[in-house]
Design a protein around this motif. Sequence first.
Motif, PDB file in Angstrom:
ATOM      1  N   ASN A 141       7.310   0.512  92.483  1.00 49.57           N
ATOM      2  CA  ASN A 141       6.066   0.577  92.225  1.00 49.57           C
ATOM      3  C   ASN A 141       5.587   1.863  91.953  1.00 49.57           C
ATOM      4  N   LYS A 142       6.187   2.922  92.556  1.00 52.46           N
ATOM      5  CA  LYS A 142       6.106   4.326  92.591  1.00 52.46           C
ATOM      6  C   LYS A 142       6.546   4.835  91.195  1.00 52.46           C
ATOM      7  N   HIS A 143       7.635   4.266  90.684  1.00 52.78           N
ATOM      8  CA  HIS A 143       8.049   4.548  89.206  1.00 52.78           C
ATOM      9  C   HIS A 143       7.027   3.970  88.324  1.00 52.78           C
ATOM     10  N   SER A 144       6.415   2.839  88.568  1.00 46.38           N
ATOM     11  CA  SER A 144       5.689   2.196  87.586  1.00 46.38           C
ATOM     12  C   SER A 144       4.470   2.914  87.494  1.00 46.38           C
ATOM     13  N   ASN A 145       3.937   3.525  88.502  1.00 44.48           N
ATOM     14  CA  ASN A 145       2.723   4.176  88.579  1.00 44.48           C
ATOM     15  C   ASN A 145       2.792   5.594  87.864  1.00 44.48           C
ATOM     16  N   GLN A 146       3.987   6.395  88.094  1.00 45.01           N
ATOM     17  CA  GLN A 146       4.179   7.529  87.423  1.00 45.01           C
ATOM     18  C   GLN A 146       4.366   7.395  85.991  1.00 45.01           C
ATOM     19  N   THR A 147       4.981   6.349  85.718  1.00 44.87           N
ATOM     20  CA  THR A 147       5.291   5.942  84.080  1.00 44.87           C
ATOM     21  C   THR A 147       3.942   5.833  83.561  1.00 44.87           C
ATOM     22  N   ALA A 148       2.941   5.044  84.241  1.00 50.89           N
ATOM     23  CA  ALA A 148       1.562   4.624  83.671  1.00 50.89           C
ATOM     24  C   ALA A 148       0.758   6.136  83.540  1.00 50.89           C
ATOM     25  N   GLN A 149       1.150   7.023  84.405  1.00 50.33           N
ATOM     26  CA  GLN A 149       0.230   8.348  84.546  1.00 50.33           C
ATOM     27  C   GLN A 149       0.618   9.220  83.082  1.00 50.33           C
ATOM     28  N   VAL A 150       2.175   8.993  83.111  1.00 52.07           N
ATOM     29  CA  VAL A 150       2.884   9.918  81.663  1.00 52.07           C
ATOM     30  C   VAL A 150       2.195   9.234  80.458  1.00 52.07           C
ATOM     31  N   LEU A 151       1.976   7.998  80.394  1.00 50.66           N
ATOM     32  CA  LEU A 151       1.537   7.451  79.062  1.00 50.66           C
ATOM     33  C   LEU A 151      -0.211   7.616  79.035  1.00 50.66           C
ATOM     34  N   GLN A 152      -0.413   7.853  79.938  1.00 51.75           N
ATOM     35  CA  GLN A 152      -2.138   8.000  79.852  1.00 51.75           C
ATOM     36  C   GLN A 152      -2.171   9.725  79.559  1.00 51.75           C
ATOM     37  N   ASN A 153      -1.735  10.657  80.095  1.00 51.29           N
ATOM     38  CA  ASN A 153      -1.623  11.756  79.805  1.00 51.29           C
ATOM     39  C   ASN A 153      -0.273  12.763  80.127  1.00 51.29           C
ATOM     40  N   PRO A 154       0.602  12.588  79.137  1.00 53.76           N
ATOM     41  CA  PRO A 154       1.902  13.124  79.228  1.00 53.76           C
ATOM     42  C   PRO A 154       1.814  14.900  79.518  1.00 53.76           C
ATOM     43  N   ASP A 155       0.868  15.458  78.895  1.00 57.62           N
ATOM     44  CA  ASP A 155       0.714  16.988  79.086  1.00 57.62           C
ATOM     45  C   ASP A 155       0.311  17.167  80.577  1.00 57.62           C
ATOM     46  N   ILE A 156      -0.546  16.606  81.311  1.00 56.16           N
ATOM     47  CA  ILE A 156      -0.866  17.092  82.429  1.00 56.16           C
ATOM     48  C   ILE A 156       0.359  16.769  83.779  1.00 56.16           C
ATOM     49  N   PHE A 157       0.878  15.375  83.332  1.00 63.57           N
ATOM     50  CA  PHE A 157       2.058  14.926  83.981  1.00 63.57           C
ATOM     51  C   PHE A 157       3.089  15.984  84.194  1.00 63.57           C
ATOM     52  N   PHE A 158       3.563  16.191  82.845  1.00 64.77           N
ATOM     53  CA  PHE A 158       4.626  17.212  82.678  1.00 64.77           C
ATOM     54  C   PHE A 158       4.136  18.679  82.588  1.00 64.77           C
ATOM     55  N   SER A 159       3.356  19.200  83.308  1.00 61.29           N
ATOM     56  CA  SER A 159       2.924  20.476  83.246  1.00 61.29           C
ATOM     57  C   SER A 159       4.104  21.514  83.111  1.00 61.29           C
ATOM     58  N   GLN A 160       3.869  22.176  82.249  1.00 64.01           N
ATOM     59  CA  GLN A 160       4.889  23.435  81.917  1.00 64.01           C
ATOM     60  C   GLN A 160       4.514  24.980  82.533  1.00 64.01           C
ATOM     61  N   ASN A 161       3.485  24.891  83.384  1.00 60.65           N
ATOM     62  CA  ASN A 161       2.869  26.171  83.782  1.00 60.65           C
ATOM     63  C   ASN A 161       3.831  27.106  84.471  1.00 60.65           C
ATOM     64  N   TRP A 162       4.882  26.387  84.997  1.00 58.48           N
ATOM     65  CA  TRP A 162       5.963  27.294  85.588  1.00 58.48           C
ATOM     66  C   TRP A 162       6.441  28.692  84.582  1.00 58.48           C
ATOM     67  N   LYS A 163       6.280  28.254  83.259  1.00 57.05           N
ATOM     68  CA  LYS A 163       6.696  29.116  82.208  1.00 57.05           C
ATOM     69  C   LYS A 163       5.893  30.435  82.436  1.00 57.05           C
ATOM     70  N   GLU A 164       4.632  30.210  83.055  1.00 52.55           N
ATOM     71  CA  GLU A 164       3.641  31.418  83.174  1.00 52.55           C
ATOM     72  C   GLU A 164       4.167  32.349  84.095  1.00 52.55           C
ATOM     73  N   LYS A 165       4.996  31.877  85.089  1.00 53.41           N
ATOM     74  CA  LYS A 165       5.421  32.992  86.190  1.00 53.41           C
ATOM     75  C   LYS A 165       6.335  33.858  85.315  1.00 53.41           C
ATOM     76  N   LYS A 166       6.209  35.096  86.347  1.00 52.86           N
ATOM     77  CA  LYS A 166       7.286  36.140  85.732  1.00 52.86           C
ATOM     78  C   LYS A 166       8.882  35.811  85.897  1.00 52.86           C
TER      79      LYS A 166
END
Length: 400
Positions: A137-162
């Motif tokens: 169920n956890k995996h299914s919910n996260q998969t639905a979140q990815v399909l809904q908005n992949p950019d938010i789920f897989f945020s890449q703001n770690w690249k902004e760190k020094k």
Amino acid sequence: LELLNFQFKSELLVDQVPEITTIPVDNSSTTIGIVIGIVIILIIVGALVYLLKKGDPTIERLPEDLKKHHRQYSTNPRPWVIHGDPNGPHAFLKKLRPGTSGLRRLLQLWDMMDGGGIEIEESYAVHNQGLLSIFANKHSNQTAQVLQNPDIFFSQNWKEKKDKRGLRNWTRSCYDKKVALFRWNSYLQVPIIPTIHGTNQDIAYDIIKTGFVALSKLDSGYYGKGIYFTTSAEYGLPYYATKASPTVIISLVITGNAYPVIEHPKLSKNSFMGSALVPGYHSHYVLARKDGYPFHAVVKEEESENVYDEIVIEQEASVLPFYLLKISRNNLGPLAFKLQKEQERLREEEMKRMESRKKLPKKSEIEQHDKVNISTSSDDDEELEKIKMRVDENAPLTTS
């Protein structure tokens, strides 16, 4: 006369009985009816079997390799032995015997997880229907979140760190390579990684029955508060080699969007020690040396056998116990001793590094020294330049 009269009446009664006619039966119609009835029964039974096997649709969405124990138990529960209270928390174990495909799959995975030199005494496949449903169920919910908005789920703001040394990018690239090792992740939206958790046998049995729910409250950890795993059986040796009954649980972990941690737990001002996971991320991923501390520089590809990892998960719903291994003590002693010696050497080096940082003057102090001592001699200038060079060489080990 009476006899004749009785005989006469009897003949009259016989003459009055209507003649019974026989109706011919159509045998072909009867056969067709029976066949139709049997077909209907078979369809109903087949539908019931299908529904029973199908069960939770979220489980069906998991890769076939990851629901294999569920399939085997549903098809033939006889080899599976219950462990725990049938009316309370419990799990089913199936012993993996030599020569079986189940044991071959496990040993192949064990080799991938640096377990080749560690002898397994007994191995068991684990099936816990309750934990499996929660995990799916956890995996299914996260998969639905990815399909809904992949950019938010897989945020890449770690690249902004020094990341002057490139450590964070290196850590994340190693994580991506680890994910790609397991074929099911090629078509999953949210990755799942097999991991190691070493402990004593009694605790392992509790975990397969109830999950890792209790452990998340115990380990504040170097790299964030949560449940700690590694993908290396060798790196995990200290957690089970000294136990009375050394046991390893191989669990499936939903890592979601993993944050690459490079901060030193004792040297970095932005250390994650005892802190919650970074908001917007589902796990922390760390590349560690044998002593448990992060690297100070990127390791070359040819030296990568000395690179280990730690994965921190905040929610026990993201973890599913999959195998339980009872580890033989035959060769644990020498392996643990060798690892301990290497850890002691690395920790001694780390202590010297930390001590040298405490003794070094801060850059602000050197700048103040420049302002006050405008007319220093050439000898003083040389000495000051040496100090500056030492400070630059011992700049903060991690950046954020």
